[in-house]
Design a protein around this motif. Structure first.
Motif, PDB file in Angstrom:
ATOM      1  N   GLY A 160      28.260  13.854  20.390  1.00  0.00           N
ATOM      2  CA  GLY A 160      29.124  12.678  20.295  1.00  0.00           C
ATOM      3  C   GLY A 160      30.602  12.983  20.220  1.00  0.00           C
ATOM      4  N   SER A 161      30.971  14.258  20.361  1.00  0.00           N
ATOM      5  CA  SER A 161      32.393  14.634  20.330  1.00  0.00           C
ATOM      6  C   SER A 161      33.059  14.244  21.654  1.00  0.00           C
ATOM      7  N   ILE A 162      34.240  13.623  21.561  1.00  0.00           N
ATOM      8  CA  ILE A 162      34.911  13.039  22.728  1.00  0.00           C
ATOM      9  C   ILE A 162      36.133  13.862  23.126  1.00  0.00           C
ATOM     10  N   LYS A 163      36.267  14.120  24.428  1.00  0.00           N
ATOM     11  CA  LYS A 163      37.431  14.831  24.973  1.00  0.00           C
ATOM     12  C   LYS A 163      37.997  14.021  26.134  1.00  0.00           C
ATOM     13  N   VAL A 164      39.325  13.893  26.191  1.00  0.00           N
ATOM     14  CA  VAL A 164      39.989  13.192  27.293  1.00  0.00           C
ATOM     15  C   VAL A 164      40.151  14.169  28.453  1.00  0.00           C
ATOM     16  N   LEU A 165      39.569  13.839  29.608  1.00  0.00           N
ATOM     17  CA  LEU A 165      39.721  14.663  30.806  1.00  0.00           C
ATOM     18  C   LEU A 165      40.983  14.314  31.571  1.00  0.00           C
ATOM     19  N   ALA A 166      41.267  13.023  31.673  1.00  0.00           N
ATOM     20  CA  ALA A 166      42.446  12.591  32.427  1.00  0.00           C
ATOM     21  C   ALA A 166      42.879  11.202  31.980  1.00  0.00           C
ATOM     22  N   ASP A 167      44.175  11.063  31.762  1.00  0.00           N
ATOM     23  CA  ASP A 167      44.744   9.735  31.501  1.00  0.00           C
ATOM     24  C   ASP A 167      46.015   9.500  32.304  1.00  0.00           C
ATOM     25  N   GLN A 168      46.320  10.487  33.206  1.00  0.00           N
ATOM     26  CA  GLN A 168      47.476  10.369  34.091  1.00  0.00           C
ATOM     27  C   GLN A 168      47.129  10.914  35.465  1.00  0.00           C
ATOM     28  N   VAL A 169      47.870  10.453  36.465  1.00  0.00           N
ATOM     29  CA  VAL A 169      47.756  10.991  37.821  1.00  0.00           C
ATOM     30  C   VAL A 169      49.124  10.883  38.491  1.00  0.00           C
ATOM     31  N   ASP A 170      49.586  11.994  39.055  1.00  0.00           N
ATOM     32  CA  ASP A 170      50.895  12.045  39.719  1.00  0.00           C
ATOM     33  C   ASP A 170      52.017  11.514  38.827  1.00  0.00           C
ATOM     34  N   GLY A 171      51.948  11.839  37.550  1.00  0.00           N
ATOM     35  CA  GLY A 171      52.994  11.423  36.631  1.00  0.00           C
ATOM     36  C   GLY A 171      52.933   9.969  36.202  1.00  0.00           C
ATOM     37  N   GLN A 172      51.916   9.250  36.664  1.00  0.00           N
ATOM     38  CA  GLN A 172      51.730   7.847  36.282  1.00  0.00           C
ATOM     39  C   GLN A 172      50.501   7.723  35.387  1.00  0.00           C
ATOM     40  N   PRO A 173      50.481   6.712  34.523  1.00  0.00           N
ATOM     41  CA  PRO A 173      49.267   6.515  33.721  1.00  0.00           C
ATOM     42  C   PRO A 173      48.104   6.039  34.581  1.00  0.00           C
ATOM     43  N   ILE A 174      46.902   6.372  34.159  1.00  0.00           N
ATOM     44  CA  ILE A 174      45.714   5.741  34.717  1.00  0.00           C
ATOM     45  C   ILE A 174      45.592   4.419  33.977  1.00  0.00           C
ATOM     46  N   TYR A 175      45.836   3.333  34.681  1.00  0.00           N
ATOM     47  CA  TYR A 175      46.036   2.045  34.032  1.00  0.00           C
ATOM     48  C   TYR A 175      44.754   1.426  33.491  1.00  0.00           C
ATOM     49  N   LEU A 176      43.667   1.502  34.287  1.00  0.00           N
ATOM     50  CA  LEU A 176      42.447   0.797  33.906  1.00  0.00           C
ATOM     51  C   LEU A 176      41.254   1.518  34.533  1.00  0.00           C
ATOM     52  N   ALA A 177      40.880   2.655  33.938  1.00  0.00           N
ATOM     53  CA  ALA A 177      39.738   3.423  34.449  1.00  0.00           C
ATOM     54  C   ALA A 177      38.478   2.573  34.330  1.00  0.00           C
ATOM     55  N   ASN A 178      37.756   2.425  35.430  1.00  0.00           N
ATOM     56  CA  ASN A 178      36.676   1.436  35.434  1.00  0.00           C
ATOM     57  C   ASN A 178      35.298   2.050  35.652  1.00  0.00           C
ATOM     58  N   GLU A 179      35.006   2.538  36.848  1.00  0.00           N
ATOM     59  CA  GLU A 179      33.657   3.038  37.158  1.00  0.00           C
ATOM     60  C   GLU A 179      33.736   4.400  37.828  1.00  0.00           C
ATOM     61  N   LEU A 180      32.588   5.090  37.903  1.00  0.00           N
ATOM     62  CA  LEU A 180      32.601   6.463  38.394  1.00  0.00           C
ATOM     63  C   LEU A 180      31.275   6.887  39.009  1.00  0.00           C
ATOM     64  N   ASP A 181      31.339   8.008  39.726  1.00  0.00           N
ATOM     65  CA  ASP A 181      30.147   8.740  40.148  1.00  0.00           C
ATOM     66  C   ASP A 181      30.521  10.211  40.181  1.00  0.00           C
ATOM     67  N   ILE A 182      29.511  11.080  40.065  1.00  0.00           N
ATOM     68  CA  ILE A 182      29.751  12.518  39.986  1.00  0.00           C
ATOM     69  C   ILE A 182      29.029  13.215  41.126  1.00  0.00           C
ATOM     70  N   ALA A 183      29.760  14.063  41.856  1.00  0.00           N
ATOM     71  CA  ALA A 183      29.193  14.821  42.976  1.00  0.00           C
ATOM     72  C   ALA A 183      28.463  16.059  42.456  1.00  0.00           C
ATOM     73  N   LYS A 184      27.696  16.674  43.342  1.00  0.00           N
ATOM     74  CA  LYS A 184      26.919  17.858  42.960  1.00  0.00           C
ATOM     75  C   LYS A 184      27.824  19.004  42.518  1.00  0.00           C
ATOM     76  N   ASP A 185      29.043  19.084  43.072  1.00  0.00           N
ATOM     77  CA  ASP A 185      29.960  20.154  42.682  1.00  0.00           C
ATOM     78  C   ASP A 185      30.735  19.828  41.409  1.00  0.00           C
ATOM     79  N   GLY A 186      30.419  18.701  40.781  1.00  0.00           N
ATOM     80  CA  GLY A 186      31.069  18.314  39.535  1.00  0.00           C
ATOM     81  C   GLY A 186      32.282  17.424  39.696  1.00  0.00           C
ATOM     82  N   SER A 187      32.723  17.218  40.933  1.00  0.00           N
ATOM     83  CA  SER A 187      33.881  16.340  41.163  1.00  0.00           C
ATOM     84  C   SER A 187      33.548  14.925  40.712  1.00  0.00           C
ATOM     85  N   ILE A 188      34.498  14.284  40.061  1.00  0.00           N
ATOM     86  CA  ILE A 188      34.297  12.926  39.543  1.00  0.00           C
ATOM     87  C   ILE A 188      35.151  11.955  40.350  1.00  0.00           C
TER      88      ILE A 188
END
Length: 387
Positions: A160-188
Motif C-alpha cells: 500500500g506504499s504510494i510513489k508518484v511516477l509523474a506529475d509533470q510533462v515538458d515543464g507543465q503540470p499533468i492537469y487531470l490524469a484520468n485513465e491508463l493502459d500498460i504495454a508489455k515493455d512496461g510503458s504506461i
C-alpha cells in the motif's frame, strides 16, 4: 332618511379607500420587481462570457429503436451488486489471484476477494491516495499503477506504499490524469483529460480541445506527449498486438487511434465516431475486443448548444452549480463492445435506470463488471456474459 344615505356613502368610501391603496402598492411592487428583473437580464446579457465557443454540428445520434447493434435491450437490468463499499468505482481491474480492485472518488482504493464459487466477499481497503484514483492497472512486478485526477501517475506496491511516477510533462503540470493502459515493455499510456484541471460544463459549452495522450517510460522515467488537442481525453486501451492505442474523446462521441507501429506510426485517426453517448473508459478482453462504458446517452440540449455559439456563451455565464444538472447522466445504463477493427458488435442497456452513469465495462471470468462515477448509480455491479 337622507342622513342615513349620506352615512352609508361615507361608510362605503371608507371601506374602498384602503383596498384601492393596497392594490396600488401591490402594483408598484410588481412594477419594481419587473424593472429589477429586466435590469438583471440586461446586465447578464451584457456581461462578457468566460468562453468563446467553437461552432460544431454534431452528427445525429444513433437510434435505440431501430434494428441494429444500438437497439435497446435490458442486458444490464439484472445486474448483481458486487460491493457498495466504493460509492463510485470509476475503474475496475483484477490482480493475478483474481481479486477485484477499484478506486472511489474520496481517494480510497478497495480490494474485493472471491470465494471458491466466485461469490464476492467483503471489500477491504487497500490504499488511500488522498486524491481521486481513476485508472488502475497492475504492472509486471505486481505493483498497482494508478492515474489520480489530483496527484498524477502513481505506483502502489502490495503493502500500500504510494510513489508518484509523474506529475509533470515538458515543464507543465499533468492537469487531470484520468485513465491508463500498460504495454508489455512496461510503458504506461495515459490520458491527461483537460488543462481546465477539473470537469466543468464550461468546457462542454466551449467545445475546444484541451486534452492529451501521454506516455511514461519506466526505464528513463520520462513522460512525453503523444497527442494533444483532444476533446476531453478519457479512456485508454492498447490493442492486443500493441500496434495502436485508443483514447476516448468524450465530448465528440468518438475514439481516436494513435499508431505505435507500422507505416502509420506516430499518426492518428478516428477509430469509431458518432457514438450514442459520452464514451468513458475502454478495456480490452481476451478476444482483443474493446468494451466502452458510456457515462450518459446523448443530451439533445448539448448538441443544440454546439450549433449555436451565442447560446453556448450565454450558458457559460451561469454558476457551475446551476449547470451541473444540464450535463447529469441520463438514467439509462449503457456499454458497448467493439471489434479490433472498430466495428460495433453490440450494446448493453439498462433502460430502467437502476444502473446508470456507466464509466467502465470489464469482461472477466464470464461476467461483465460495471463501474460508475459521481452522478450515476453506486457500487460495483456485474452481469453474466450471455449474448
Amino acid at each position: 332618511m337622507p342622513n342615513t344615505q349620506i352615512r352609508s356613502v361615507k361608510s362605503t368610501e371608507g371601506v374602498n379607500r384602503p383596498k384601492r391603496s393596497l392594490r396600488s402598492r401591490i402594483n408598484r411592487w410588481g412594477l419594481s420587481l419587473l424593472a429589477v428583473l429586466v435590469l438583471g437580464i440586461l446586465v447578464f446579457l451584457l456581461v462578457p462570457s468566460p468562453i468563446k465557443p467553437a461552432k460544431w454540428s454534431a452528427p445525429t445520434a444513433p437510434s435505440f429503436e431501430e434494428a441494429g447493434p444500438w437497439k435497446q435491450n435490458n442486458k444490464l437490468s439484472s445486474a448483481q451488486l458486487v460491493t457498495d463499499a466504493p460509492q463510485f468505482p470509476e475503474f475496475i481491474t483484477f490482480d493475478k489471484e483474481g481479486q477485484l480492485y477499484t478506486g472511489d472518488s474520496d481517494g480510497k482504493i478497495y480490494k474485493v476477494p472471491f470465494d471458491a464459487e466466485g461469490n464476492p466477499q467483503k471489500a477491504q481497503m487497500f490504499a488511500d491516495t488522498k486524491g481521486t484514483p481513476n485508472g488502475l492497472k497492475f504492472d509486471a512486478k505486481g505493483d498497482l499503477t494508478v492515474t489520480d485526477v489530483k496527484r498524477g501517475l502513481l505506483s502502489i506496491n502490495p503493502s500500500g506504499s504510494i510513489k508518484v511516477l509523474a506529475d509533470q510533462v515538458d515543464g507543465q503540470p499533468i492537469y487531470l490524469a484520468n485513465e491508463l493502459d500498460i504495454a508489455k515493455d512496461g510503458s504506461i499510456y495515459f490520458s491527461d483529460t483537460s488543462n481546465y484541471g477539473s470537469v466543468t460544463f464550461k468546457e462542454i459549452a466551449e467545445n475546444k480541445p484541451h486534452g492529451r495522450l501521454l506516455k511514461y517510460d519506466p526505464k528513463t522515467k520520462q513522460t512525453t506527449v503523444l497527442l494533444e488537442g483532444l476533446y476531453f481525453a478519457n479512456g485508454v486501451a492498447l490493442s492486443a498486438d500493441e500496434d495502436f492505442v485508443l483514447v476516448a474523446e468524450s465530448y465528440h462521441y468518438q475514439l481516436t487511434r494513435y499508431w505505435l507501429k507500422g507505416p502509420k506510426k506516430g499518426t492518428s485517426d478516428i477509430f469509431v465516431d458518432n457514438l450514442a453517448g459520452f464514451p468513458d473508459n475502454i478495456t480490452r478482453d481476451d478476444q482483443g475486443h474493446f468494451w466502452v462504458g458510456i457515462f450518459t446517452t446523448r443530451i439533445s440540449f448539448v448538441d443544440q448548444m454546439h450549433s449555436n455559439p451565442w447560446l453556448a456563451s450565454t450558458m457559460a455565464k451561469l454558476p457551475e452549480s446551476l449547470l451541473s444538472g444540464a450535463s447529469a447522466p441520463a438514467k439509462h445504463g449503457l456499454a458497448m463492445e467493439l471489434s479490433p477493427q472498430g466495428e460495433l458488435i453490440g450494446s448493453w442497456h439498462d433502460p430502467e435506470g437502476k444502473l446508470y452513469g456507466v464509466t467502465t465495462a470489464v469482461s472477466y471470468n464470464g461476467y461483465l463488471y460495471i463501474g460508475t462515477a459521481p452522478g450515476g448509480s453506486k457500487g460495483v455491479h456485474r452481469v453474466l456474459l450471455t449474448k
